[in-house]
Design an enzyme around this catalytic site. Structure first.
Site, mmCIF file in Angstrom:
data_model
loop_
_atom_site.group_PDB
_atom_site.id
_atom_site.type_symbol
_atom_site.label_atom_id
_atom_site.label_comp_id
_atom_site.label_asym_id
_atom_site.label_seq_id
_atom_site.Cartn_x
_atom_site.Cartn_y
_atom_site.Cartn_z
ATOM 1 N N TYR A 1 -4.011 1.119 16.152
ATOM 2 C CA TYR A 1 -2.751 0.913 16.860
ATOM 3 C C TYR A 1 -2.937 0.544 18.327
ATOM 4 O O TYR A 1 -2.165 -0.224 18.871
ATOM 5 C CB TYR A 1 -1.896 2.191 16.773
ATOM 6 C CG TYR A 1 -1.400 2.480 15.382
ATOM 7 C CD1 TYR A 1 -0.161 2.021 14.953
ATOM 8 C CD2 TYR A 1 -2.178 3.188 14.488
ATOM 9 C CE1 TYR A 1 0.289 2.269 13.672
ATOM 10 C CE2 TYR A 1 -1.744 3.441 13.195
ATOM 11 C CZ TYR A 1 -0.496 2.975 12.796
ATOM 12 O OH TYR A 1 -0.069 3.216 11.513
ATOM 13 N N HIS A 29 -3.273 11.575 1.374
ATOM 14 C CA HIS A 29 -2.651 11.312 2.669
ATOM 15 C C HIS A 29 -2.117 12.633 3.237
ATOM 16 O O HIS A 29 -0.921 12.871 3.282
ATOM 17 C CB HIS A 29 -1.508 10.292 2.518
ATOM 18 C CG HIS A 29 -1.058 9.685 3.801
ATOM 19 N ND1 HIS A 29 -1.086 8.341 4.058
ATOM 20 C CD2 HIS A 29 -0.569 10.251 4.928
ATOM 21 C CE1 HIS A 29 -0.626 8.092 5.271
ATOM 22 N NE2 HIS A 29 -0.298 9.251 5.825
ATOM 23 N N TYR A 85 8.613 2.758 13.041
ATOM 24 C CA TYR A 85 7.571 1.743 12.924
ATOM 25 C C TYR A 85 7.959 0.638 11.950
ATOM 26 O O TYR A 85 7.241 -0.335 11.808
ATOM 27 C CB TYR A 85 6.263 2.375 12.436
ATOM 28 C CG TYR A 85 5.471 3.070 13.513
ATOM 29 C CD1 TYR A 85 4.400 2.433 14.131
ATOM 30 C CD2 TYR A 85 5.783 4.362 13.909
ATOM 31 C CE1 TYR A 85 3.657 3.074 15.106
ATOM 32 C CE2 TYR A 85 5.040 5.013 14.887
ATOM 33 C CZ TYR A 85 3.982 4.360 15.485
ATOM 34 O OH TYR A 85 3.254 4.996 16.456
ATOM 35 N N ARG A 90 0.839 -1.201 0.000
ATOM 36 C CA ARG A 90 0.000 0.000 0.000
ATOM 37 C C ARG A 90 0.873 1.250 0.000
ATOM 38 O O ARG A 90 1.782 1.377 0.819
ATOM 39 C CB ARG A 90 -0.907 -0.008 1.231
ATOM 40 C CG ARG A 90 -1.685 1.272 1.459
ATOM 41 C CD ARG A 90 -2.589 1.131 2.678
ATOM 42 N NE ARG A 90 -3.199 2.405 3.051
ATOM 43 C CZ ARG A 90 -2.782 3.161 4.064
ATOM 44 N NH1 ARG A 90 -1.738 2.767 4.805
ATOM 45 N NH2 ARG A 90 -3.386 4.296 4.337
ATOM 46 N N ASN A 139 -7.110 8.925 3.506
ATOM 47 C CA ASN A 139 -6.488 8.177 4.596
ATOM 48 C C ASN A 139 -6.892 8.770 5.941
ATOM 49 O O ASN A 139 -6.854 9.978 6.127
ATOM 50 C CB ASN A 139 -4.963 8.222 4.461
ATOM 51 C CG ASN A 139 -4.270 7.439 5.557
ATOM 52 O OD1 ASN A 139 -4.365 6.221 5.615
ATOM 53 N ND2 ASN A 139 -3.575 8.146 6.442
ATOM 54 N N GLU A 140 -7.295 7.898 6.865
ATOM 55 C CA GLU A 140 -7.712 8.258 8.235
ATOM 56 C C GLU A 140 -8.296 9.680 8.315
ATOM 57 O O GLU A 140 -7.734 10.587 8.924
ATOM 58 C CB GLU A 140 -6.592 8.045 9.255
ATOM 59 C CG GLU A 140 -5.260 8.620 8.970
ATOM 60 C CD GLU A 140 -4.198 8.161 9.957
ATOM 61 O OE1 GLU A 140 -4.330 7.084 10.568
ATOM 62 O OE2 GLU A 140 -3.201 8.897 10.107
ATOM 63 N N ASN A 167 -7.107 2.109 10.227
ATOM 64 C CA ASN A 167 -5.774 2.231 10.822
ATOM 65 C C ASN A 167 -5.955 2.103 12.326
ATOM 66 O O ASN A 167 -6.662 2.904 12.941
ATOM 67 C CB ASN A 167 -5.146 3.582 10.488
ATOM 68 C CG ASN A 167 -4.957 3.800 9.003
ATOM 69 O OD1 ASN A 167 -5.280 2.934 8.190
ATOM 70 N ND2 ASN A 167 -4.431 4.946 8.631
ATOM 71 N N GLU A 188 -3.478 -0.151 8.396
ATOM 72 C CA GLU A 188 -2.283 0.130 9.200
ATOM 73 C C GLU A 188 -2.448 -0.495 10.571
ATOM 74 O O GLU A 188 -3.507 -0.366 11.188
ATOM 75 C CB GLU A 188 -2.060 1.645 9.375
ATOM 76 C CG GLU A 188 -1.729 2.391 8.107
ATOM 77 C CD GLU A 188 -1.501 3.884 8.363
ATOM 78 O OE1 GLU A 188 -1.277 4.267 9.537
ATOM 79 O OE2 GLU A 188 -1.546 4.667 7.396
ATOM 80 N N TRP A 194 1.966 -1.494 9.517
ATOM 81 C CA TRP A 194 2.631 -0.196 9.394
ATOM 82 C C TRP A 194 3.884 -0.271 10.247
ATOM 83 O O TRP A 194 3.802 -0.448 11.446
ATOM 84 C CB TRP A 194 1.732 0.940 9.895
ATOM 85 C CG TRP A 194 2.381 2.285 9.728
ATOM 86 C CD1 TRP A 194 3.183 2.945 10.627
ATOM 87 C CD2 TRP A 194 2.294 3.128 8.580
ATOM 88 N NE1 TRP A 194 3.591 4.138 10.125
ATOM 89 C CE2 TRP A 194 3.062 4.277 8.870
ATOM 90 C CE3 TRP A 194 1.665 3.026 7.355
ATOM 91 C CZ2 TRP A 194 3.207 5.320 7.947
ATOM 92 C CZ3 TRP A 194 1.794 4.060 6.452
ATOM 93 C CH2 TRP A 194 2.560 5.200 6.754
#
Length: 455
Positions: A294, A105, A405, A61, A150-151, A292, A349, A389
Site C-alpha cells: 500500500y 485470513h 477501500y 480473490r 494472507n500477509e 499486499n 492487494e 484492494w
C-alpha cells in the site's frame, strides 16, 4: 491477470452452521465494529459477480472461512458451508472469472484457540493441513490459484506482538490483552505458519497438483517500501535490518530455507530453529509470493535505552522506526528480484482509502502503482498479476468501517447494502477494456500479455 480482492465480504456470521472465529470473538469481546453482516456477500454473491462482469474482471480473490467449512476446526465438514463456496466458484467460472482462493485470513475457529491456543501450538499445523485438504479436494478442480496464509507477517505482529488484531494476544503494557507473550509468541507463530504452509503445499503438490488438478500455491506477505529517513549510516543499516525483519523473516525460509542472520543474532533463542528436514520442506514450497502493498515508510534507527521495556518485542528487536510516507512499489519488486532469486509474484492487494464517490486520488494512485508494476516487469521482475484492494467497501482489519477501500461504495446503513460505483470503478473498468489513455496503449497490452502468458 488483473482482478479485485475481497476477503472480509461475506458476513452471515452465524448462518448455516458457521461457528465463531477468533476475529468474531475479538470484535465482540472488545465491543468494536464487527463483520457479522458487512457487505452480505453470502446472500448477494450473484449480484456481485454481475458487477464483476460489468467491470470487466478476469479474476476475483476471496477467502474461505475455516469456521464455516469446518466449524470446530477439525472433524465433520459443514455441508451448507461447503455448498455456498461451490456456488460462488461456479458463478465465477460460468462468467469467465478466475477464482483465487486464500485459505487463511486471520480467522481460525475459536474452538481451536480455546482448545490449545491456536497458532502458538504446533498442533495447529496438522489441523490447518487437514482443512486445506478439504478445500483442495472439494474446490481444486476449478480453483487453480491458492494462497495458504494472507500477509503472514502482519497477522503475526498484529495478533501476537501488538494484540490489536485477532486473536489479540500480547504482553505489552496498556494493551487490552488477557493472554500472550510479545517477546516469544510472535516468532513461534511465524514459525508455525511457515511449517503449516509447507505441509499444505506438499500435500497439494503430491496429492492434487501433480495428480490431476494442476494449479499453483503461494504464500502472502504485507510488504512496505522501506527507505532510510536520512543519509546517515545508522539509518541505512536500520533500513536493511527492517527489510530482514519484514521481508526476510518469511522470504528467507521460503527461498533459502532459513531465517536471516540479522534475526538470528538479534532475537537469539527466542527465534525457533528449523530442523534440517523442516528447512528442506519450507524451502521452495511456494510457487509464487503474494504481496499486499500500500505505501512506503522511511526508517530511523533506534537504540536501546534504559527507559525501554525490559521484555523485548518485535519492534525493539528490529531497532527501527518507520512513519508512513507515500511511495511506489517498484523498489519492493526490485528488492525481491535482487535479494530472493526473482520468484513469481502476484500483487494480491494494492489500494488506498477514500470515502468520496468521486475518488480522483484513488485513480491517480492506481495509475502510479500499475505503472510501477509495468516498469518492474520491464526491468525483469517476474510479476504475474495485479489485484486492487478492494472490490467494494467492507469490514477492514484496521479502521473497520471508517475507511473505504472499495471501487464500489456500500451503504452499510441500508439493510440491502446497496453498492454504488465510484469514479475509480469506472476508471478501472475502462482500463481493463482498453478504453483509457492511462499508460500508453502498448503498455496496457504489454501488461495484459505478460499476465496471460505467466499465470
Amino acid at each position: 491477470m488483473f482482478g479485485l480482492s475481497n476477503s472480509k465480504w461475506e458476513g452471515a456470521v452465524a448462518e448455516d452452521g458457521r461457528k465463531p472465529s477468533v476475529w468474531d470473538t475479538l470484535c465482540h469481546f472488545r465491543n468494536i465494529s464487527n463483520g457479522d453482516v458487512t457487505c452480505d456477500g453470502y446472500h448477494k454473491y450473484k449480484e456481485d459477480v454481475k458487477l464483476m462482469v460489468d467491470t470487466g474482471l478476469d479474476a476475483f480473490r476471496f477467502s474461505i472461512s475455516w469456521s464455516r467449512l469446518i466449524p470446530n476446526g477439525r472433524g465433520p465438514v459443514n455441508q451448507k458451508g461447503l455448498q455456498v463456496y461451490k456456488n460462488l466458484i461456479q458463478e465465477l467460472i460460468s462468467h469467465g472469472i478466475e477464482p483465487l482462493v486464500t485459505l487463511y485470513h486471520y480467522d481460525h475457529p475459536q474452538h481451536l484457540e480455546d482448545e490449545y491456543g491456536g497458532w502458538v501450538n504446533n498442533m495447529m499445523i496438522k489441523d490447518f493441513t487437514a482443512y486445506a485438504d478439504v478445500c483442495f479436494r472439494e474446490f481444486g478442480n476449478y480453483v487453480k490459484f491458492w494462497t495458504t496464509i494472507n500477509e503472514a507477517n502482519v497477522f503475526t505482529i498484529g495478533g501476537y506482538n501488538d494484540g490489536d488484531t485477532p486473536p489479540g494476544r500480547c504482553s505489552l503494557p496498556g494493551k487490552n490483552c488477557l493472554l500472550g507473550n510479545s517477546s516469544t509468541e510472535t516468532y513461534t507463530v511465524g514459525h508455525n505458519l511457515l511449517l503449516a504452509h509447507a505441509a499444505a503445499s506438499r500435500l497439494y503438490k503430491q496429492k492434487y497438483k501433480d495428480n490431476k488438478q494442476g494449479g499453483s500455491i503461494g504464500f502472502g506477505l504485507y510488504l512496505m517500501g522501506l527507505i532510510p529517513s536520512t543519509s546517515s549510516i545508522d539509518d541505512a543499516i536500520a533500513t536493511q535490518r527492517a527489510k530482514d525483519f519484514y521481508f526476510g523473516w518469511f522470504l528467507g525460509p521460503l527461498i533459502y530455507g532459513d531465517y536471516p542472520d540479522t534475526m538470528k543474532t538479534t532475537v537469539g533463542s527466542r527465534l525457533p530453529v528449523f530442523l534440517e528436514e523442516e528447512s528442506e520442506q519450507v524451502k521452495g514450497s511456494s510457487d509464487f509470493i503474494g504481496i499486499n502493498h500500500y505505501f512506503a515508510a522511511s526508517v530511523t534507527n533506534i537504540k536501546f535505552k534504559p527507559s525501554l521495556p525490559t521484555n523485548p518485542d518485535f519492534y525493539s528487536d528490529m531497532g527501527a522506526y518507520y512513519p508512513v510516507a507515500p511511495w511506489t512499489m517498484e523498489a519492493v519488486l526490485e528488492y525481491i528480484k535482487q535479494s530472493y532469486d526473482n520468484p513469481p509474484v502476484y500483487i494480491l492487494e494494492n489500494g488506498t482509502p477514500m470515502t468520496q464517490q468521486k475518488d480522483t486520488h484513488r485513480v491517480e494512485y492506481m495509475h502510479a502503482y500499475i505503472g510501477g508494476v509495468l516498469k518492474s516487469i520491464r526491468n525483469g521482475s517476474d510479476t504475474r498479476g495485479y489485484f486492487v484492494w478492494s472490490f467494494m467497501d467492507l469490514f477492514e482489519l484496521i479502521g473497520r468501517y471508517d475507511y473505504g477501500y472499495g471501487l464500489y461504495s456500500v451503504n452499510f446503513s441500508d439493510p440491502h447494502r446497496k453498492r454504488s460505483p465510484r469514479l475509480s470503478a469506472h476508471w478501472y473498468s475502462d482500463f481493463l477494456k482498453g478504453k483509457t489513455s492511462f499508460l500508453d496503449y502498448q503498455g496496457i497490452k504489454e501488461l495484459q500479455s505478460n499476465f496471460s502468458h505467466s499465470s
